[in-house]
Motif scaffolding. Structure first.
Motif, PDB file in Angstrom:
ATOM      1  N   TYR A  37      -5.903-102.999  26.919  1.00 50.28           N
ATOM      2  CA  TYR A  37      -4.457-102.884  26.989  1.00 50.28           C
ATOM      3  C   TYR A  37      -4.053-102.277  28.330  1.00 50.28           C
ATOM      4  O   TYR A  37      -3.134-102.764  29.008  1.00 50.28           O
ATOM      5  N   ALA A  38      -4.782-101.235  28.758  1.00 48.03           N
ATOM      6  CA  ALA A  38      -4.487-100.596  30.042  1.00 48.03           C
ATOM      7  C   ALA A  38      -4.680-101.588  31.186  1.00 48.03           C
ATOM      8  O   ALA A  38      -3.886-101.636  32.124  1.00 48.03           O
ATOM      9  N   ARG A  39      -5.750-102.402  31.075  1.00 43.84           N
ATOM     10  CA  ARG A  39      -6.011-103.351  32.163  1.00 43.84           C
ATOM     11  C   ARG A  39      -4.936-104.431  32.227  1.00 43.84           C
ATOM     12  O   ARG A  39      -4.554-104.881  33.306  1.00 43.84           O
ATOM     13  N   LEU A  53      -8.511 -99.718  26.381  1.00 46.62           N
ATOM     14  CA  LEU A  53      -8.918-100.038  27.744  1.00 46.62           C
ATOM     15  C   LEU A  53      -8.431-101.428  28.146  1.00 46.62           C
ATOM     16  O   LEU A  53      -7.912-101.626  29.241  1.00 46.62           O
ATOM     17  N   ILE A  88       0.021-106.345  35.207  1.00 46.18           N
ATOM     18  CA  ILE A  88       1.467-106.574  35.271  1.00 46.18           C
ATOM     19  C   ILE A  88       2.097-105.662  36.321  1.00 46.18           C
ATOM     20  O   ILE A  88       2.918-106.082  37.126  1.00 46.18           O
ATOM     21  N   ALA A  89       1.677-104.383  36.309  1.00 51.78           N
ATOM     22  CA  ALA A  89       2.239-103.414  37.244  1.00 51.78           C
ATOM     23  C   ALA A  89       1.953-103.807  38.687  1.00 51.78           C
ATOM     24  O   ALA A  89       2.835-103.765  39.543  1.00 51.78           O
ATOM     25  N   LEU A  90       0.704-104.228  38.955  1.00 49.58           N
ATOM     26  CA  LEU A  90       0.327-104.561  40.322  1.00 49.58           C
ATOM     27  C   LEU A  90       1.059-105.814  40.797  1.00 49.58           C
ATOM     28  O   LEU A  90       1.388-105.959  41.966  1.00 49.58           O
ATOM     29  N   ALA A 109       4.608-104.845  42.144  1.00 49.15           N
ATOM     30  CA  ALA A 109       4.675-103.704  43.062  1.00 49.15           C
ATOM     31  C   ALA A 109       5.824-103.869  44.048  1.00 49.15           C
ATOM     32  O   ALA A 109       6.099-104.973  44.509  1.00 49.15           O
ATOM     33  N   ALA A 150      -1.762-104.017  31.238  1.00 44.93           N
ATOM     34  CA  ALA A 150      -0.569-103.374  31.783  1.00 44.93           C
ATOM     35  C   ALA A 150      -0.710-103.175  33.290  1.00 44.93           C
ATOM     36  O   ALA A 150       0.254-103.325  34.040  1.00 44.93           O
ATOM     37  N   ARG A 151      -1.928-102.860  33.736  1.00 47.69           N
ATOM     38  CA  ARG A 151      -2.171-102.643  35.170  1.00 47.69           C
ATOM     39  C   ARG A 151      -1.938-103.927  35.955  1.00 47.69           C
ATOM     40  O   ARG A 151      -1.335-103.916  37.021  1.00 47.69           O
TER      41      ARG A 151
END
Lengths: 230, 111
Positions: B95-97, B93, B102-104, B107, B99-100
């Motif tokens: 790790y997902a946050r 979780l 970074i992704a945001l 954008a 990565a999120r």
């Protein structure tokens, strides 16, 4: 363009969908101004195709799973000015754009916070037998889904308002997020309604569908949820 | 049902309930460490005085000390498996946050 589509954001989580993503985004863009594609670490250029077709693009640096991609897309969309209505839409071309419009109109009547698509409504064709059995078992195993009167807890098509978008916090990265969605609805007492939708079982979407055994993962993850830090 | 059956089943249920009910708090992590230390000390003791385990086993209705240790090991293994699973989910979780975020940050808007 109907006025209610202006504040609408369509979230499309995609992983290696280069073959179909272009068409899906183009079809959505013909009706909706705001489409955000979350490229979940694809290796086939899915993200670039989606961007060229007119979608906003958010790319996960690594593959995280569909649940995580939906959360990312919703977080992006809810931070945009004027965003009022949100929809999740699968990237593999199994949903119809007109169903989203119907669901947004349903949400517009104001008595619900979230509208979920169902494959078991009146006036839509039923899924193939095996798929039907799996889906109905999933519903039976979901006590909350039953309590809320839902017939299809694993439908990828959902339309919801800002309240739900702001409160959404999907912690299950993989395919268990559909169950978590239902849990969040129950926990937050969001008002929910179902809308019969047509799901197109193309050869492509069937090939990419979830293996039956994944149901085991979903049940175990659902059981262990809530032990996680929020 | 003899003593050992009741004891083992109760301890398994207690562990599962403890692990599933408690949020992953600092306190519960401390208890995990205490339990681990106790387990290790018991192991050292059993190595030094193997016959004592048979005495304890007899009290509890088990024939041999080795059997008692095996049962204890099964409980400890289940405990550690569940604990590791929850730990991994927690990390996943975070790790997902990450990565999120970074992704945001990166954008892209359509032209």
């Amino acid at each position: 363009m109907p006025s209610e589509t202006r504040g609408a954001w369509i979230v499309v989580p995609a992983f290696n969908e280069a073959g179909v993503i272009g068409e899906v985004i183009t079809a959505l863009r013909s009706v909706f101004t705001n489409v955000v594609c979350v490229d979940d670490g694809s290796a086939d250029g899915t993200g670039d195709i989606a961007l060229r077709a007119g979608a906003h693009l958010v790319s996960h640096p690594v593959n995280l799973g569909q649940g995580a991609a939906i959360q990312t897309g919703v977080e992006y969309a809810r931070s945009q000015p004027g965003a009022q209505v949100f929809a999740t839409f699968d990237a593999d071309g199994q949903h119809r754009v007109q169903d989203v419009v119907t669901m947004i109109n349903r949400l517009g009547s104001g008595d619900v916070d979230i509208v979920i698509g169902t494959r078991f409504g009146a006036g839509v064709s039923r899924p193939p037998l095996l798929k039907r059995l799996v889906l109905q078992t999933a519903v039976r195993l979901s006590p909350r889904g039953r309590k809320l009167g839902l017939t299809d807890t694993n439908n990828g098509l959902r339309v919801f308002n800002k309240t739900v978008a702001d409160g959404l916090d999907i912690t299950m990265n993989g395919m268990s997020h559909a169950t978590e969605f239902i849990m969040l609805i129950a926990e937050n007492r969001w008002r929910v309604a179902e809308q019969p939708v047509e799901v197109l079982y193309t050869e492509y979407s069937s090939a990419k569908g979830q293996p039956l055994l994944n149901g085991v993962n979903i049940v175990v993850d659902g059981f262990l949820r809530g032990r996680m830090p929020r | 049902m003899n003593w050992i059956q009741g004891l083992l089943i109760a301890s398994i249920i207690a562990l599962v309930v403890f692990l599933l009910r408690s949020r992953r708090s600092v306190q519960s992590q401390a208890w995990v460490k205490v339990a681990f230390l106790a387990f290790m000390f018991a192991g050292v003791y059993a190595v030094l005085r193997p016959n004592d385990t048979t005495v304890v086993a007899r009290w509890l209705g088990v024939d041999r000390g080795t059997d008692l240790m095996l049962y204890g090991l099964i409980v400890a293994f289940g405990f550690s498996t569940l604990n590791t699973y929850l730990r991994f989910k927690d990390l996943e979780l975070r790790y997902a946050r990450l990565a999120r975020a970074i992704a945001l940050d990166g954008a892209q808007q359509p032209e």
